[in-house]
Scaffold this active site. Structure first.
Site, PDB file in Angstrom:
ATOM      1  N   CYS A 115       0.813  -1.230   0.000  1.00 26.04           N
ATOM      2  CA  CYS A 115       0.000   0.000   0.000  1.00 26.04           C
ATOM      3  C   CYS A 115       0.842   1.274   0.000  1.00 26.04           C
ATOM      4  O   CYS A 115       0.346   2.342  -0.345  1.00 26.04           O
ATOM      5  CB  CYS A 115      -0.957   0.010   1.181  1.00 26.04           C
ATOM      6  SG  CYS A 115      -2.131  -1.344   1.112  1.00 26.04           S
ATOM      7  N   HIS A 248      -3.204   7.518   1.400  1.00 23.22           N
ATOM      8  CA  HIS A 248      -3.606   6.159   1.053  1.00 23.22           C
ATOM      9  C   HIS A 248      -4.965   5.906   1.691  1.00 23.22           C
ATOM     10  O   HIS A 248      -5.204   6.303   2.832  1.00 23.22           O
ATOM     11  CB  HIS A 248      -2.573   5.152   1.573  1.00 23.22           C
ATOM     12  CG  HIS A 248      -3.073   3.741   1.499  1.00 23.22           C
ATOM     13  ND1 HIS A 248      -3.566   3.203   0.329  1.00 23.22           N
ATOM     14  CD2 HIS A 248      -3.182   2.770   2.442  1.00 23.22           C
ATOM     15  CE1 HIS A 248      -3.943   1.959   0.561  1.00 23.22           C
ATOM     16  NE2 HIS A 248      -3.727   1.675   1.836  1.00 23.22           N
ATOM     17  N   ASN A 278     -10.044   0.006  -0.594  1.00 27.28           N
ATOM     18  CA  ASN A 278      -8.580   0.086  -0.525  1.00 27.28           C
ATOM     19  C   ASN A 278      -7.992  -0.510  -1.807  1.00 27.28           C
ATOM     20  O   ASN A 278      -8.110  -1.710  -2.034  1.00 27.28           O
ATOM     21  CB  ASN A 278      -8.112  -0.684   0.718  1.00 27.28           C
ATOM     22  CG  ASN A 278      -6.605  -0.629   0.920  1.00 27.28           C
ATOM     23  OD1 ASN A 278      -5.853  -0.252   0.023  1.00 27.28           O
ATOM     24  ND2 ASN A 278      -6.160  -1.030   2.096  1.00 27.28           N
TER      25      ASN A 278
HETATM   26  O1  UT7 Z   1      -3.874  -0.688   3.439  1.00 28.74           O
HETATM   27  C1  UT7 Z   1      -3.010  -1.364   4.293  1.00 28.74           C
HETATM   28  C2  UT7 Z   1      -3.319  -1.118   5.674  1.00 28.74           C
HETATM   29  N1  UT7 Z   1      -4.571  -1.746   6.073  1.00 28.74           N
HETATM   30  C3  UT7 Z   1      -5.288  -1.147   6.957  1.00 28.74           C
HETATM   31  O2  UT7 Z   1      -4.942  -0.061   7.339  1.00 28.74           O
HETATM   32  C4  UT7 Z   1      -6.489  -1.851   7.569  1.00 28.74           C
HETATM   33  C5  UT7 Z   1      -6.484  -1.583   9.032  1.00 28.74           C
HETATM   34  N2  UT7 Z   1      -7.569  -2.178   9.789  1.00 28.74           N
HETATM   35  C6  UT7 Z   1      -8.855  -1.830   9.633  1.00 28.74           C
HETATM   36  O3  UT7 Z   1      -9.195  -1.051   8.775  1.00 28.74           O
HETATM   37  C7  UT7 Z   1      -9.858  -2.390  10.617  1.00 28.74           C
HETATM   38  O4  UT7 Z   1      -9.178  -3.028  11.672  1.00 28.74           O
HETATM   39  C8  UT7 Z   1     -10.847  -3.392   9.983  1.00 28.74           C
HETATM   40  C9  UT7 Z   1     -11.810  -2.642   9.083  1.00 28.74           C
HETATM   41  C10 UT7 Z   1     -10.104  -4.451   9.205  1.00 28.74           C
HETATM   42  C11 UT7 Z   1     -11.704  -4.078  11.065  1.00 28.74           C
HETATM   43  O5  UT7 Z   1     -12.328  -3.120  11.926  1.00 28.74           O
HETATM   44  P1  UT7 Z   1     -12.274  -3.299  13.501  1.00 28.74           P
HETATM   45  O6  UT7 Z   1     -13.088  -2.234  14.081  1.00 28.74           O
HETATM   46  O7  UT7 Z   1     -10.825  -3.378  13.877  1.00 28.74           O
HETATM   47  O8  UT7 Z   1     -13.040  -4.668  13.702  1.00 28.74           O
HETATM   48  P2  UT7 Z   1     -12.508  -6.022  14.350  1.00 28.74           P
HETATM   49  O9  UT7 Z   1     -11.523  -6.688  13.482  1.00 28.74           O
HETATM   50  O10 UT7 Z   1     -12.137  -5.738  15.755  1.00 28.74           O
HETATM   51  O11 UT7 Z   1     -13.846  -6.899  14.320  1.00 28.74           O
HETATM   52  C12 UT7 Z   1     -15.008  -6.498  15.031  1.00 28.74           C
HETATM   53  C13 UT7 Z   1     -16.122  -7.525  14.819  1.00 28.74           C
HETATM   54  C14 UT7 Z   1     -15.667  -8.963  15.021  1.00 28.74           C
HETATM   55  O12 UT7 Z   1     -16.707  -9.655  15.685  1.00 28.74           O
HETATM   56  P3  UT7 Z   1     -16.626  -9.916  17.285  1.00 28.74           P
HETATM   57  O13 UT7 Z   1     -15.371 -10.718  17.479  1.00 28.74           O
HETATM   58  O14 UT7 Z   1     -16.560  -8.555  17.900  1.00 28.74           O
HETATM   59  O15 UT7 Z   1     -17.889 -10.654  17.533  1.00 28.74           O
HETATM   60  C15 UT7 Z   1     -15.556  -9.497  13.602  1.00 28.74           C
HETATM   61  O16 UT7 Z   1     -15.801 -10.892  13.513  1.00 28.74           O
HETATM   62  O17 UT7 Z   1     -16.631  -7.457  13.482  1.00 28.74           O
HETATM   63  C16 UT7 Z   1     -16.648  -8.748  12.891  1.00 28.74           C
HETATM   64  N3  UT7 Z   1     -16.422  -8.622  11.448  1.00 28.74           N
HETATM   65  C17 UT7 Z   1     -17.402  -8.416  10.551  1.00 28.74           C
HETATM   66  N4  UT7 Z   1     -18.724  -8.314  10.681  1.00 28.74           N
HETATM   67  C18 UT7 Z   1     -19.450  -8.093   9.578  1.00 28.74           C
HETATM   68  C19 UT7 Z   1     -15.238  -8.620  10.794  1.00 28.74           C
HETATM   69  N5  UT7 Z   1     -15.423  -8.433   9.486  1.00 28.74           N
HETATM   70  C20 UT7 Z   1     -16.755  -8.307   9.311  1.00 28.74           C
HETATM   71  C21 UT7 Z   1     -17.567  -8.080   8.174  1.00 28.74           C
HETATM   72  N6  UT7 Z   1     -18.908  -7.995   8.370  1.00 28.74           N
HETATM   73  N7  UT7 Z   1     -17.068  -7.953   6.929  1.00 28.74           N
END
Ligand code: UT7
Length: 321
Positions: A115, A248, A278
């Site tokens: 990225c 980005h 992204n």
């Molecule tokens: O470009 C390179 C760099 N990349 C990035 O910068 C990405 C960085 N990270 C992020 O953007 C975020 O961490 C994410 C968007 C990937 C995830 O957001 P988050 O607020 O950190 O969510 P999380 O991973 O803590 O997940 C929260 C909940 C989980 O459920 P529980 O364990 O709380 O019950 C996941 O299972 O959301 C659930 N979940 C989803 N639910 C519905 C994860 N993906 C999904 C989904 N739909 N697609």
């Protein structure tokens, strides 16, 4: 300012035709438009046609950048293409673009910093130009991340899209409109936080993207804030000097958190993550093309470009457009 510097002459972008909305993904997997929007700001993304390669997207973006610059491909002496999704393991995607443009001279090669790739490619081209080895360069960010996503994994597959953007750069002397500086960093200790679980010398397969999203998020805000502070300090500037941040586009929450930490208001940040998701190395030139295309970015504006990606790699650039 003294000596030879790098000037932006034009920008071009290309997005595949097919739009995939969050609702379309929610019909295929256990996710929802509300979750994706709330956690990432993404509403839709573009997905390349089955026969559309990274070089096809890059070639169209390059043609548009050359047209915007009023230049012909034969005037270029360098192509640096940033991608983590090349057409083939080799030859480079840059050489495919070179052939597509009908350019037989100069040098063309790929740069891989995921990225952060566009900032890395920009820094490489800038150094070639400042050293006198190149006069006119095409810098491209192009990706087909849809090809390396595990479409059974909702945590990652909803986050990415395909696209390409390109800029034409030229050497200049004594012109305030130039690239002020680039700042690159990497820390390979974090390689297992964002990676592809395949490759020619390990699994002999292409593999799929894997990410520890929450960890990447935390590192992103810290690393981006530090590298932006470094870029501003290197030029004796404060955040008020920035007309537009062209970041980005990984997650709207990262853009907002970084902006808050730096004291740069939302109204000075170009956002395309809602429409493009992204697109890795393509996201900065796509955002730049959007800002220039709709007239928000105009001649003489001070731009701050920043990115963070797998590796980890991260970087920033300051330029007077
Ligand atoms: O470009 C390179 C760099 N990349 C990035 O910068 C990405 C960085 N990270 C992020 O953007 C975020 O961490 C994410 C968007 C990937 C995830 O957001 P988050 O607020 O950190 O969510 P999380 O991973 O803590 O997940 C929260 C909940 C989980 O459920 P529980 O364990 O709380 O019950 C996941 O299972 O959301 C659930 N979940 C989803 N639910 C519905 C994860 N993906 C999904 C989904 N739909 N697609």
């Amino acid at each position: 300012m003294t000596g030879r510097r790098t000037q932006f002459r034009g920008v071009g972008a290309y997005l595949p035709e097919r739009i995939v909305t969050n609702d379309e993904l929610a019909a295929r997997m256990d996710t929802s438009d509300a979750w994706i929007r709330e956690r990432t700001g993404i509403r839709e993304r573009r997905i390349a046609a089955p026969d559309e390669k990274t070089s096809d997207l890059a070639l169209e973006a390059s043609r548009r950048a050359l047209a915007a610059a009023g230049r012909d491909a034969c005037e270029l002496d360098l192509i640096v293409l940033a991608t983590a999704t090349p057409d083939r393991t080799f030859p480079s995607t840059a050489t495919a673009v070179q052939a597509g443009l009908g350019m037989t001279g100069g040098a063309a090669f790929d740069v891989q910093a995921v990225c952060s790739g566009f900032i890395y490619a920009l820094a490489v081209a800038d150094n070639f130009i400042r050293a006198g080895q190149s006069r006119s360069a095409l810098v491209i960010g192009a990706e087909t991340f849809s090809r390396i996503l595990d479409w059974n994994e909702r945590e990652t597959s909803v986050l990415f899209g395909d696209g390409a953007g390109a800029v034409v750069l030229e050497a200049c002397e004594d012109d305030p409109r130039h690239l002020l500086s680039t700042h690159l960093h990497s820390d390979g200790r974090h390689g297992d936080m964002l990676y592809v679980d395949g490759g020619p010398s390990s699994t002999r397969t292409v593999g799929h993207l894997r990410m520890k999203g929450r960890e990447v998020f935390k590192h992103a805000v810290t690393n981006l804030t530090e590298v932006v502070d470094e870029a501003l300090a290197a030029n004796g500037l404060g955040p008020e000097a920035i007309d537009w941040v062209v970041p980005h586009q990984a997650n709207l929450r990262i853009l907002r958190a970084t902006g808050r930490k730096l004291g740069i208001g939302d109204d000075r940040v170009i956002v395309t993550v809602d429409r493009h998701a992204n697109t890795s190395a393509a996201s900065i030139p796509l955002a730049l093309a959007a800002g220039v295309g709709d007239g928000r970015i105009s001649e003489g504006d001070m731009l701050l470009l920043e990115a963070m990606g797998g590796g980890f790699t991260w970087g920033a650039a300051l330029a007077r457009w």
